[in-house]
Scaffold this motif. Structure first.
Motif, PDB file in Angstrom:
ATOM      1  N   ARG A   1       0.868  -1.181   0.000  1.00  0.00           N
ATOM      2  CA  ARG A   1       0.000   0.000   0.000  1.00  0.00           C
ATOM      3  C   ARG A   1       0.903   1.229   0.000  1.00  0.00           C
ATOM      4  NH1 ARG A   1      -5.594   0.476   2.874  1.00  0.00           N
ATOM      5  NH2 ARG A   1      -6.307   2.287   1.736  1.00  0.00           N
ATOM      6  N   ARG A   2       0.909   1.949  -1.104  1.00  0.00           N
ATOM      7  CA  ARG A   2       1.799   3.097  -1.290  1.00  0.00           C
ATOM      8  C   ARG A   2       1.462   4.210  -0.299  1.00  0.00           C
ATOM      9  NH1 ARG A   2       4.521   3.371  -6.308  1.00  0.00           N
ATOM     10  NH2 ARG A   2       4.801   5.541  -5.729  1.00  0.00           N
ATOM     11  N   ARG A   3       2.488   4.750   0.343  1.00  0.00           N
ATOM     12  CA  ARG A   3       2.264   5.879   1.253  1.00  0.00           C
ATOM     13  C   ARG A   3       1.892   7.147   0.502  1.00  0.00           C
ATOM     14  NH1 ARG A   3       3.384   4.998   6.552  1.00  0.00           N
ATOM     15  NH2 ARG A   3       4.755   3.244   7.031  1.00  0.00           N
ATOM     16  N   ASP A   4       2.378   7.318  -0.738  1.00  0.00           N
ATOM     17  CA  ASP A   4       2.131   8.570  -1.452  1.00  0.00           C
ATOM     18  C   ASP A   4       0.744   8.662  -2.084  1.00  0.00           C
ATOM     19  OD1 ASP A   4       2.669   6.739  -3.477  1.00  0.00           O
ATOM     20  OD2 ASP A   4       4.313   7.870  -4.355  1.00  0.00           O
ATOM     21  N   THR A   5       0.116   7.530  -2.387  1.00  0.00           N
ATOM     22  CA  THR A   5      -1.225   7.578  -2.984  1.00  0.00           C
ATOM     23  C   THR A   5      -2.278   6.846  -2.144  1.00  0.00           C
ATOM     24  OG1 THR A   5      -0.942   5.541  -4.256  1.00  0.00           O
ATOM     25  CG2 THR A   5      -0.234   7.611  -5.322  1.00  0.00           C
ATOM     26  N   GLY A   6      -1.827   5.970  -1.247  1.00  0.00           N
ATOM     27  CA  GLY A   6      -2.756   5.171  -0.450  1.00  0.00           C
ATOM     28  C   GLY A   6      -3.309   3.966  -1.195  1.00  0.00           C
ATOM     29  N   GLN A   7      -2.912   3.794  -2.450  1.00  0.00           N
ATOM     30  CA  GLN A   7      -3.414   2.670  -3.246  1.00  0.00           C
ATOM     31  C   GLN A   7      -2.488   1.465  -3.140  1.00  0.00           C
ATOM     32  OE1 GLN A   7      -3.797   4.873  -7.025  1.00  0.00           O
ATOM     33  NE2 GLN A   7      -5.988   4.444  -6.898  1.00  0.00           N
ATOM     34  N   TRP A   8      -3.080   0.303  -3.352  1.00  0.00           N
ATOM     35  CA  TRP A   8      -2.313  -0.937  -3.390  1.00  0.00           C
ATOM     36  C   TRP A   8      -1.660  -1.075  -4.762  1.00  0.00           C
ATOM     37  CZ3 TRP A   8      -1.400  -3.894   0.795  1.00  0.00           C
ATOM     38  CH2 TRP A   8      -2.197  -3.667   1.919  1.00  0.00           C
ATOM     39  N   ALA A   9      -0.420  -1.583  -4.763  1.00  0.00           N
ATOM     40  CA  ALA A   9       0.330  -1.684  -6.009  1.00  0.00           C
ATOM     41  C   ALA A   9       1.344  -2.814  -5.944  1.00  0.00           C
ATOM     42  CB  ALA A   9       1.057  -0.372  -6.286  1.00  0.00           C
ATOM     43  N   LEU A  10       1.772  -3.233  -7.116  1.00  0.00           N
ATOM     44  CA  LEU A  10       2.898  -4.144  -7.204  1.00  0.00           C
ATOM     45  C   LEU A  10       4.151  -3.383  -6.796  1.00  0.00           C
ATOM     46  CD1 LEU A  10       2.112  -5.691 -10.717  1.00  0.00           C
ATOM     47  CD2 LEU A  10       1.608  -6.687  -8.476  1.00  0.00           C
ATOM     48  N   PRO A  11       5.118  -4.053  -6.174  1.00  0.00           N
ATOM     49  CA  PRO A  11       6.370  -3.369  -5.855  1.00  0.00           C
ATOM     50  C   PRO A  11       7.113  -3.023  -7.146  1.00  0.00           C
ATOM     51  CG  PRO A  11       6.490  -5.695  -5.256  1.00  0.00           C
ATOM     52  CD  PRO A  11       5.090  -5.432  -5.693  1.00  0.00           C
TER      53      PRO A  11
ATOM     54  N   THR B   1      20.672  -4.159 -13.991  1.00  0.00           N
ATOM     55  CA  THR B   1      19.809  -4.720 -15.024  1.00  0.00           C
ATOM     56  C   THR B   1      18.351  -4.552 -14.591  1.00  0.00           C
ATOM     57  OG1 THR B   1      19.695  -6.920 -14.036  1.00  0.00           O
ATOM     58  CG2 THR B   1      21.574  -6.478 -15.533  1.00  0.00           C
ATOM     59  N   PRO B   2      17.407  -4.704 -15.520  1.00  0.00           N
ATOM     60  CA  PRO B   2      15.999  -4.650 -15.119  1.00  0.00           C
ATOM     61  C   PRO B   2      15.665  -5.682 -14.026  1.00  0.00           C
ATOM     62  CG  PRO B   2      16.146  -4.407 -17.484  1.00  0.00           C
ATOM     63  CD  PRO B   2      17.542  -4.762 -16.997  1.00  0.00           C
ATOM     64  N   THR B   3      16.208  -6.876 -14.145  1.00  0.00           N
ATOM     65  CA  THR B   3      15.940  -7.912 -13.137  1.00  0.00           C
ATOM     66  C   THR B   3      16.486  -7.501 -11.773  1.00  0.00           C
ATOM     67  OG1 THR B   3      16.012  -9.608 -14.852  1.00  0.00           O
ATOM     68  CG2 THR B   3      16.243 -10.361 -12.583  1.00  0.00           C
ATOM     69  N   GLU B   4      17.705  -6.978 -11.744  1.00  0.00           N
ATOM     70  CA  GLU B   4      18.293  -6.527 -10.472  1.00  0.00           C
ATOM     71  C   GLU B   4      17.460  -5.408  -9.864  1.00  0.00           C
ATOM     72  OE1 GLU B   4      23.018  -7.460 -11.417  1.00  0.00           O
ATOM     73  OE2 GLU B   4      22.164  -5.526 -11.993  1.00  0.00           O
ATOM     74  N   CYS B   5      16.988  -4.491 -10.696  1.00  0.00           N
ATOM     75  CA  CYS B   5      16.139  -3.400 -10.216  1.00  0.00           C
ATOM     76  C   CYS B   5      14.862  -3.946  -9.584  1.00  0.00           C
ATOM     77  CB  CYS B   5      15.810  -2.456 -11.365  1.00  0.00           C
ATOM     78  SG  CYS B   5      14.619  -1.159 -10.944  1.00  0.00           S
ATOM     79  N   ALA B   6      14.201  -4.857 -10.271  1.00  0.00           N
ATOM     80  CA  ALA B   6      12.943  -5.419  -9.772  1.00  0.00           C
ATOM     81  C   ALA B   6      13.136  -6.128  -8.436  1.00  0.00           C
ATOM     82  CB  ALA B   6      12.361  -6.372 -10.811  1.00  0.00           C
ATOM     83  N   ILE B   7      14.202  -6.897  -8.314  1.00  0.00           N
ATOM     84  CA  ILE B   7      14.489  -7.609  -7.060  1.00  0.00           C
ATOM     85  C   ILE B   7      14.787  -6.613  -5.943  1.00  0.00           C
ATOM     86  CG2 ILE B   7      16.161  -9.133  -5.931  1.00  0.00           C
ATOM     87  CD1 ILE B   7      16.328 -10.638  -8.679  1.00  0.00           C
ATOM     88  N   ARG B   8      15.610  -5.600  -6.228  1.00  0.00           N
ATOM     89  CA  ARG B   8      15.966  -4.585  -5.228  1.00  0.00           C
ATOM     90  C   ARG B   8      14.737  -3.814  -4.766  1.00  0.00           C
ATOM     91  NH1 ARG B   8      16.299   0.569  -5.904  1.00  0.00           N
ATOM     92  NH2 ARG B   8      16.623   0.478  -8.168  1.00  0.00           N
TER      93      ARG B   8
ATOM     94  N   GLU C   1      10.678  -2.284  -0.830  1.00  0.00           N
ATOM     95  CA  GLU C   1       9.297  -1.855  -0.615  1.00  0.00           C
ATOM     96  C   GLU C   1       8.439  -2.841   0.152  1.00  0.00           C
ATOM     97  OE1 GLU C   1       7.804  -0.798  -4.491  1.00  0.00           O
ATOM     98  OE2 GLU C   1       9.119   0.959  -4.619  1.00  0.00           O
ATOM     99  N   THR C   2       8.870  -4.106   0.237  1.00  0.00           N
ATOM    100  CA  THR C   2       8.013  -5.111   0.877  1.00  0.00           C
ATOM    101  C   THR C   2       8.686  -5.932   1.970  1.00  0.00           C
ATOM    102  OG1 THR C   2       8.528  -6.934  -0.637  1.00  0.00           O
ATOM    103  CG2 THR C   2       6.771  -5.398  -1.313  1.00  0.00           C
ATOM    104  N   GLY C   3      10.014  -5.970   1.988  1.00  0.00           N
ATOM    105  CA  GLY C   3      10.721  -6.838   2.929  1.00  0.00           C
ATOM    106  C   GLY C   3      10.825  -8.272   2.453  1.00  0.00           C
TER     107      GLY C   3
ATOM    108  N   ASP D   1       9.071   2.935   4.968  1.00  0.00           N
ATOM    109  CA  ASP D   1       8.829   4.342   4.655  1.00  0.00           C
ATOM    110  C   ASP D   1       8.153   4.564   3.307  1.00  0.00           C
ATOM    111  OD1 ASP D   1      11.117   3.576   3.261  1.00  0.00           O
ATOM    112  OD2 ASP D   1      12.179   5.446   3.621  1.00  0.00           O
ATOM    113  N   GLU D   2       8.108   3.561   2.429  1.00  0.00           N
ATOM    114  CA  GLU D   2       7.414   3.683   1.137  1.00  0.00           C
ATOM    115  C   GLU D   2       6.034   3.022   1.146  1.00  0.00           C
ATOM    116  OE1 GLU D   2       9.603   3.140  -2.536  1.00  0.00           O
ATOM    117  OE2 GLU D   2      11.460   3.055  -1.371  1.00  0.00           O
ATOM    118  N   ALA D   3       5.866   2.016   2.001  1.00  0.00           N
ATOM    119  CA  ALA D   3       4.614   1.247   2.031  1.00  0.00           C
ATOM    120  C   ALA D   3       4.042   1.223   3.443  1.00  0.00           C
ATOM    121  CB  ALA D   3       4.861  -0.180   1.549  1.00  0.00           C
ATOM    122  N   SER D   4       2.797   1.662   3.581  1.00  0.00           N
ATOM    123  CA  SER D   4       2.161   1.660   4.902  1.00  0.00           C
ATOM    124  C   SER D   4       1.681   0.275   5.293  1.00  0.00           C
ATOM    125  CB  SER D   4       0.997   2.648   4.945  1.00  0.00           C
ATOM    126  OG  SER D   4      -0.004   2.280   4.014  1.00  0.00           O
ATOM    127  N   ASP D   5       1.553  -0.610   4.312  1.00  0.00           N
ATOM    128  CA  ASP D   5       1.128  -1.984   4.569  1.00  0.00           C
ATOM    129  C   ASP D   5       1.624  -2.835   3.401  1.00  0.00           C
ATOM    130  OD1 ASP D   5      -0.066  -4.178   5.758  1.00  0.00           O
ATOM    131  OD2 ASP D   5      -2.127  -3.522   5.375  1.00  0.00           O
TER     132      ASP D   5
END
Length: 155
Positions: free
Chosen positions: A37-47, A56-63, A68-70, A117-121
């Motif tokens: 759940r994004r803190r900046d919009t309050g909406q649920w989203a994929l990380p 690389t794109p894969t490294e970015c997605a994993i990071r 954002e989620t732990g 700090d990026e995700a409230s839930d």
């Protein structure tokens, strides 16, 4: 930094940047999808987040998923490349982005969903629970590609 998302809105400001972002649609052994759940919009989203120089794109997605989620993930495939000129994100600093997202399929390898700090839930959801959540149409589109087995999607 605050943000406002526009979806096929004729009143949206004109984009002044195009930034590659990468993320995941992670599915656990129970078939549940990981959302934050994004803190900046309050909406649920994929990380998902902005790709850094030198990764690389894969490294970015994993990071981004871990930040954002732990949850640490392993990429298992490509959900799609999403770049809809009708999806505009305006930031309070004046940047106005056109969507450009590479979304991978993934599975969790360790870690527990953790607010930060990026995700409230952060949590895992069944497909049946998604209809009740406030999810931006751009994220619903990506999730529907997975649910409908329509991938990989390429705009």
């Amino acid at each position: 930094m605050g943000r406002t998302e526009y979806w096929n809105d004729p009143q949206a400001p004109k984009a002044n940047s195009l930034v590659p972002a990468c993320g995941v649609l992670a599915v656990n052994d129970a078939g549940e999808i990981l959302l934050q759940r994004r803190r900046d919009t309050g909406q649920w989203a994929l990380p998902m987040g902005k790709m850094e120089i030198g990764e690389t794109p894969t490294e970015c997605a994993i990071r981004e998923t871990l930040e954002e989620t732990g949850v640490e993930v392993e990429v298992t495939g490509l959900l799609g490349i999403f770049s809809d000129p009708g999806h505009i994100v305006a930031y309070t600093d004046g940047e106005v982005r056109q969507e450009y997202e590479v979304t991978f399929l993934a599975r969790p390898t360790r870690g527990l969903p953790t607010a930060n700090d990026e995700a409230s839930d952060v949590d895992w959801f069944t497909v049946g629970e998604l209809a009740e959540l406030d999810i931006h149409p751009s994220m619903r589109r990506q999730i529907s590609v997975y649910v409908d087995r329509g991938g990989p999607h390429i705009d």
